[in-house]
Motif scaffolding. Structure first.
Motif, PDB file in Angstrom:
ATOM      1  N   LYS A  77      99.291  25.506 -50.725  1.00 16.04           N
ATOM      2  CA  LYS A  77      98.538  25.664 -51.967  1.00 16.04           C
ATOM      3  C   LYS A  77      98.896  26.951 -52.699  1.00 16.04           C
ATOM      4  O   LYS A  77      98.781  27.026 -53.915  1.00 16.04           O
ATOM      5  N   GLY A  78      99.301  27.968 -51.938  1.00 12.65           N
ATOM      6  CA  GLY A  78      99.643  29.251 -52.550  1.00 12.65           C
ATOM      7  C   GLY A  78      98.435  29.971 -53.115  1.00 12.65           C
ATOM      8  O   GLY A  78      98.574  30.937 -53.860  1.00 12.65           O
ATOM      9  N   GLU A  79      97.245  29.522 -52.763  1.00 13.81           N
ATOM     10  CA  GLU A  79      96.029  30.084 -53.339  1.00 13.81           C
ATOM     11  C   GLU A  79      95.614  31.409 -52.706  1.00 13.81           C
ATOM     12  O   GLU A  79      94.928  32.203 -53.330  1.00 13.81           O
ATOM     13  N   ALA A  80      96.007  31.640 -51.481  1.00  8.88           N
ATOM     14  CA  ALA A  80      95.529  32.822 -50.770  1.00  8.88           C
ATOM     15  C   ALA A  80      96.241  34.095 -51.216  1.00  8.88           C
ATOM     16  O   ALA A  80      95.809  35.189 -50.869  1.00  8.88           O
ATOM     17  N   GLY A  81      97.313  33.967 -51.967  1.00  3.41           N
ATOM     18  CA  GLY A  81      98.049  35.147 -52.392  1.00  3.41           C
ATOM     19  C   GLY A  81      98.726  35.856 -51.236  1.00  3.41           C
ATOM     20  O   GLY A  81      98.971  37.056 -51.288  1.00  3.41           O
ATOM     21  N   LEU A  82      99.024  35.128 -50.188  1.00  2.00           N
ATOM     22  CA  LEU A  82      99.631  35.678 -48.982  1.00  2.00           C
ATOM     23  C   LEU A  82     101.041  36.179 -49.286  1.00  2.00           C
ATOM     24  O   LEU A  82     101.897  35.409 -49.715  1.00  2.00           O
ATOM     25  N   THR A  83     101.286  37.488 -49.083  1.00  2.00           N
ATOM     26  CA  THR A  83     102.610  38.043 -49.348  1.00  2.00           C
ATOM     27  C   THR A  83     103.383  38.376 -48.076  1.00  2.00           C
ATOM     28  O   THR A  83     104.598  38.469 -48.106  1.00  2.00           O
ATOM     29  N   LEU A  84     102.665  38.569 -46.963  1.00  2.00           N
ATOM     30  CA  LEU A  84     103.295  38.853 -45.673  1.00  2.00           C
ATOM     31  C   LEU A  84     102.857  37.794 -44.680  1.00  2.00           C
ATOM     32  O   LEU A  84     101.663  37.631 -44.420  1.00  2.00           O
ATOM     33  N   LEU A  85     103.828  37.077 -44.120  1.00  2.00           N
ATOM     34  CA  LEU A  85     103.547  36.106 -43.069  1.00  2.00           C
ATOM     35  C   LEU A  85     104.132  36.665 -41.779  1.00  2.00           C
ATOM     36  O   LEU A  85     105.344  36.667 -41.584  1.00  2.00           O
ATOM     37  N   ASN A  86     103.259  37.194 -40.917  1.00  2.00           N
ATOM     38  CA  ASN A  86     103.677  37.829 -39.680  1.00  2.00           C
ATOM     39  C   ASN A  86     103.349  36.919 -38.499  1.00  2.00           C
ATOM     40  O   ASN A  86     102.212  36.854 -38.051  1.00  2.00           O
ATOM     41  N   LEU A  87     104.360  36.228 -38.006  1.00  2.00           N
ATOM     42  CA  LEU A  87     104.234  35.393 -36.816  1.00  2.00           C
ATOM     43  C   LEU A  87     105.094  35.955 -35.686  1.00  2.00           C
ATOM     44  O   LEU A  87     105.493  35.246 -34.770  1.00  2.00           O
ATOM     45  N   ARG A  88     105.391  37.232 -35.758  1.00  2.00           N
ATOM     46  CA  ARG A  88     106.247  37.915 -34.797  1.00  2.00           C
ATOM     47  C   ARG A  88     105.670  37.831 -33.384  1.00  2.00           C
ATOM     48  O   ARG A  88     104.493  38.072 -33.161  1.00  2.00           O
ATOM     49  N   GLY A  89     106.549  37.468 -32.438  1.00  2.00           N
ATOM     50  CA  GLY A  89     106.197  37.487 -31.030  1.00  2.00           C
ATOM     51  C   GLY A  89     105.179  36.445 -30.599  1.00  2.00           C
ATOM     52  O   GLY A  89     104.594  36.558 -29.525  1.00  2.00           O
ATOM     53  N   LYS A  90     104.994  35.419 -31.377  1.00  2.00           N
ATOM     54  CA  LYS A  90     104.008  34.387 -31.041  1.00  2.00           C
ATOM     55  C   LYS A  90     104.593  33.283 -30.166  1.00  2.00           C
ATOM     56  O   LYS A  90     103.869  32.458 -29.653  1.00  2.00           O
ATOM     57  N   ASN A  91     105.908  33.263 -30.033  1.00  2.00           N
ATOM     58  CA  ASN A  91     106.599  32.272 -29.214  1.00  2.00           C
ATOM     59  C   ASN A  91     106.184  30.844 -29.584  1.00  2.00           C
ATOM     60  O   ASN A  91     105.958  29.996 -28.726  1.00  2.00           O
ATOM     61  N   ILE A  92     106.102  30.595 -30.884  1.00  2.00           N
ATOM     62  CA  ILE A  92     105.642  29.302 -31.395  1.00  2.00           C
ATOM     63  C   ILE A  92     106.708  28.225 -31.221  1.00  2.00           C
ATOM     64  O   ILE A  92     106.404  27.086 -30.910  1.00  2.00           O
ATOM     65  N   GLY A  93     107.956  28.573 -31.417  1.00  3.13           N
ATOM     66  CA  GLY A  93     109.038  27.596 -31.301  1.00  3.13           C
ATOM     67  C   GLY A  93     109.207  26.778 -32.570  1.00  3.13           C
ATOM     68  O   GLY A  93     108.359  26.796 -33.466  1.00  3.13           O
ATOM     69  N   ASN A  94     110.302  26.054 -32.650  1.00  2.00           N
ATOM     70  CA  ASN A  94     110.631  25.301 -33.863  1.00  2.00           C
ATOM     71  C   ASN A  94     109.683  24.145 -34.144  1.00  2.00           C
ATOM     72  O   ASN A  94     109.343  23.885 -35.294  1.00  2.00           O
ATOM     73  N   GLU A  95     109.273  23.460 -33.097  1.00  2.00           N
ATOM     74  CA  GLU A  95     108.373  22.324 -33.316  1.00  2.00           C
ATOM     75  C   GLU A  95     107.058  22.799 -33.923  1.00  2.00           C
ATOM     76  O   GLU A  95     106.544  22.208 -34.874  1.00  2.00           O
ATOM     77  N   GLY A  96     106.537  23.885 -33.395  1.00  2.00           N
ATOM     78  CA  GLY A  96     105.291  24.435 -33.924  1.00  2.00           C
ATOM     79  C   GLY A  96     105.438  24.984 -35.332  1.00  2.00           C
ATOM     80  O   GLY A  96     104.498  24.954 -36.125  1.00  2.00           O
ATOM     81  N   LEU A  97     106.633  25.479 -35.643  1.00  2.00           N
ATOM     82  CA  LEU A  97     106.871  26.065 -36.962  1.00  2.00           C
ATOM     83  C   LEU A  97     107.324  25.044 -38.009  1.00  2.00           C
ATOM     84  O   LEU A  97     107.430  25.380 -39.187  1.00  2.00           O
TER      85      LEU A  97
END
Length: 182
Positions: A13-33
């Protein structure tokens, strides 16, 4: 804590005005991302994307490259410690040839060798927006650095290069030391 689904909804939506997306070190993997990658292709608010330490490998670098081809707001990409290898560096390099918004590219500890750096160097002959390239603790040697030095003769934007922790000897250091002089 925010759920990933809510984050993806905000990105889309782009409504939150989020400028920094920090997912560093979460070990989410490609499927999760996967939904994050999809949302970032059209997002127009995120400026900094921190994905370091998420077990992305070459496949993740390919997906991030697809984002860079479509997204025109991301100016910083932190992708280190993801074992993207030469293949991943080559995918990012292809995106760099067309992307004009990325200013910072961090690929430390990414298993990138001479072939990956040569691909990035080739892209830098076209890309005139990247300001900082972080390639510390990879598998780069003199041949890769020579390719980079050659590319820097035609690149006016790259001002900071970090290559510490690589196997660069005198030949590579000399090539970098003289790249702008001829």
């Amino acid at each position: 804590p925010m759920r990933l689904e809510d984050l993806v909804d905000d990105l889309t939506k782009g409504e939150a005005g989020l400028t920094l997306l920090n997912l560093r070190g979460k070990n989410i993997g490609n499927e999760g991302l996967r939904p994050v990658y999809q949302a970032l292709k059209t997002n127009r608010t995120v400026r900094e994307l921190w994905l370091a330490g998420n077990s992305l490998g070459e496949e993740g670098a390919v997906r991030v490259a697809e984002v860079l081809l479509l997204n025109r707001t991301i100016s910083e990409l932190w992708l280190g410690s993801n074992a993207v290898g030469d293949g991943g560096a080559e995918a990012i390099a292809e995106a760099l040839k067309k992307n004009s918004t990325l200013k910072v590219l961090e690929l430390a500890e990414s298993l990138i060798g001479n072939e990956g750096l040569a691909a990035l160097a080739e892209a830098l002959q076209q890309n005139q927006s990247l300001f900082l390239l972080e390639l510390e603790w990879n598998n780069v040697e003199d041949d890769g650095v020579r390719a980079l030095a050659k590319a820097l003769k035609t690149n006016a934007s790259l001002a900071e290069i970090y290559l510490g922790g690589n196997s660069i000897a005198d030949g590579g250091a000399r090539a970098l030391g003289t790249y702008r002089s001829g």
